[in-house]
Design a protein around this motif. Structure first.
Motif, mmCIF file in Angstrom:
data_model
loop_
_atom_site.group_PDB
_atom_site.id
_atom_site.type_symbol
_atom_site.label_atom_id
_atom_site.label_comp_id
_atom_site.label_asym_id
_atom_site.label_seq_id
_atom_site.Cartn_x
_atom_site.Cartn_y
_atom_site.Cartn_z
ATOM 1 N N UNK A 145 -31.249 174.983 42.016
ATOM 2 C CA UNK A 145 -30.200 174.948 43.037
ATOM 3 C C UNK A 145 -28.927 174.486 42.335
ATOM 4 N N UNK A 146 -27.951 175.371 42.252
ATOM 5 C CA UNK A 146 -26.713 175.067 41.520
ATOM 6 C C UNK A 146 -25.739 174.333 42.428
ATOM 7 N N UNK A 147 -25.429 173.091 42.066
ATOM 8 C CA UNK A 147 -24.532 172.259 42.871
ATOM 9 C C UNK A 147 -23.110 172.209 42.313
ATOM 10 N N UNK A 148 -22.806 173.074 41.350
ATOM 11 C CA UNK A 148 -21.515 172.997 40.659
ATOM 12 C C UNK A 148 -20.332 173.214 41.585
ATOM 13 N N UNK A 149 -20.485 174.086 42.580
ATOM 14 C CA UNK A 149 -19.319 174.484 43.368
ATOM 15 C C UNK A 149 -19.331 173.974 44.808
ATOM 16 N N UNK A 150 -20.343 173.211 45.194
ATOM 17 C CA UNK A 150 -20.378 172.725 46.571
ATOM 18 C C UNK A 150 -19.217 171.755 46.800
ATOM 19 N N UNK A 151 -18.502 171.917 47.896
ATOM 20 C CA UNK A 151 -17.342 171.084 48.199
ATOM 21 C C UNK A 151 -17.696 170.002 49.206
ATOM 22 N N UNK A 152 -16.866 168.963 49.253
ATOM 23 C CA UNK A 152 -17.093 167.861 50.186
ATOM 24 C C UNK A 152 -17.167 168.403 51.613
ATOM 25 N N UNK A 153 -18.190 167.965 52.327
ATOM 26 C CA UNK A 153 -18.378 168.423 53.704
ATOM 27 C C UNK A 153 -19.187 169.701 53.812
ATOM 28 N N UNK A 154 -19.476 170.347 52.687
ATOM 29 C CA UNK A 154 -20.248 171.579 52.713
ATOM 30 C C UNK A 154 -21.733 171.302 52.519
ATOM 31 N N UNK A 155 -22.545 172.314 52.852
ATOM 32 C CA UNK A 155 -23.982 172.218 52.623
ATOM 33 C C UNK A 155 -24.481 173.524 52.022
#
Length: 203
Positions: A145-155
């Motif tokens: 699961x790539x978490x590199x681009x997840x932004x604050x408030x996103x899921x």
């Protein structure tokens, strides 16, 4: 991974207790249209194998009486407070038939995520495994699961996981599309940011 087991003829509480006292763990192998087979496994070898993630989510080569069969680990019963495995269940797999099983999730690039490094976000791993369906030969040891681009408030949801060829989410997981990770900003960080915005610049 290979597991060596031995045939077990006696069953019942007393027989199982004697096995455990002798350093063995009772178990059973079932499935694929064959009769269930009672087995015993060396406890220490099993205990160390159970600490490996791949042992829980890989096709295992189980050798019993010189014959090897492909199996999945299906259930483990532990003693409530002693470091003791009470019983283990393996399910035979047919290489030509799809299986339903859970695969571990490995979360990648969390440390380099801008929302974490610069925005004070905290990424929570909501689930650590996901249920998939595939042929035994296509079963992945884990999914990234790539978490590199997840932004604050996103899921991130189950549908965001990149699946290898031949692997799909089981139907109910695909329909529900559950959250697997989310990036939240702690209330204290939000308050601090708002306070900085409200403070007038010095002249």
């Amino acid at each position: 991974m290979k597991v060596v087991a031995f045939e077990r003829n006696l069953q019942g509480t007393g027989a199982s207790r004697r096995l455990r006292n002798a350093g063995k763990t009772p178990g059973i192998v079932y499935g694929v249209g064959a009769e269930p087979q009672l087995i015993e496994v060396d406890h220490n070898a099993l205990w160390h194998a159970l600490k490996k993630e791949s042992f829980h989510a890989s096709i295992l080569e189980l050798e019993v009486a010189g014959k090897t069969q492909q199996v999945l680990l299906r259930d483990v019963q532990y003693h409530p407070f002693r470091q003791l495995v009470l019983h283990v269940d393996f399910q035979r797999v047919d290489p030509s038939k799809k299986i339903h099983t859970k695969v571990p999730l490995h979360f990648m690039n969390q440390e380099t995520n801008p929302a974490v490094k610069l925005g004070g976000a905290i990424i929570s791993h909501v689930v650590n495994e996901i249920e998939v369906v595939c042929l035994p030969g296509a079963l992945p040891e884990f999914l990234e699961v790539d978490l590199a681009a997840i932004e604050a408030g996103q899921s991130l949801h189950a549908s965001d996981i990149k699946l290898p060829n031949g692997v799909t989410l089981v139907q109910h997981v695909e329909q529900e599309n559950p959250v697997v990770a989310l990036a939240a900003v702690p209330a204290a960080a939000v308050s601090a940011a708002e306070g900085e915005e409200e403070t007038p610049a010095a002249e």
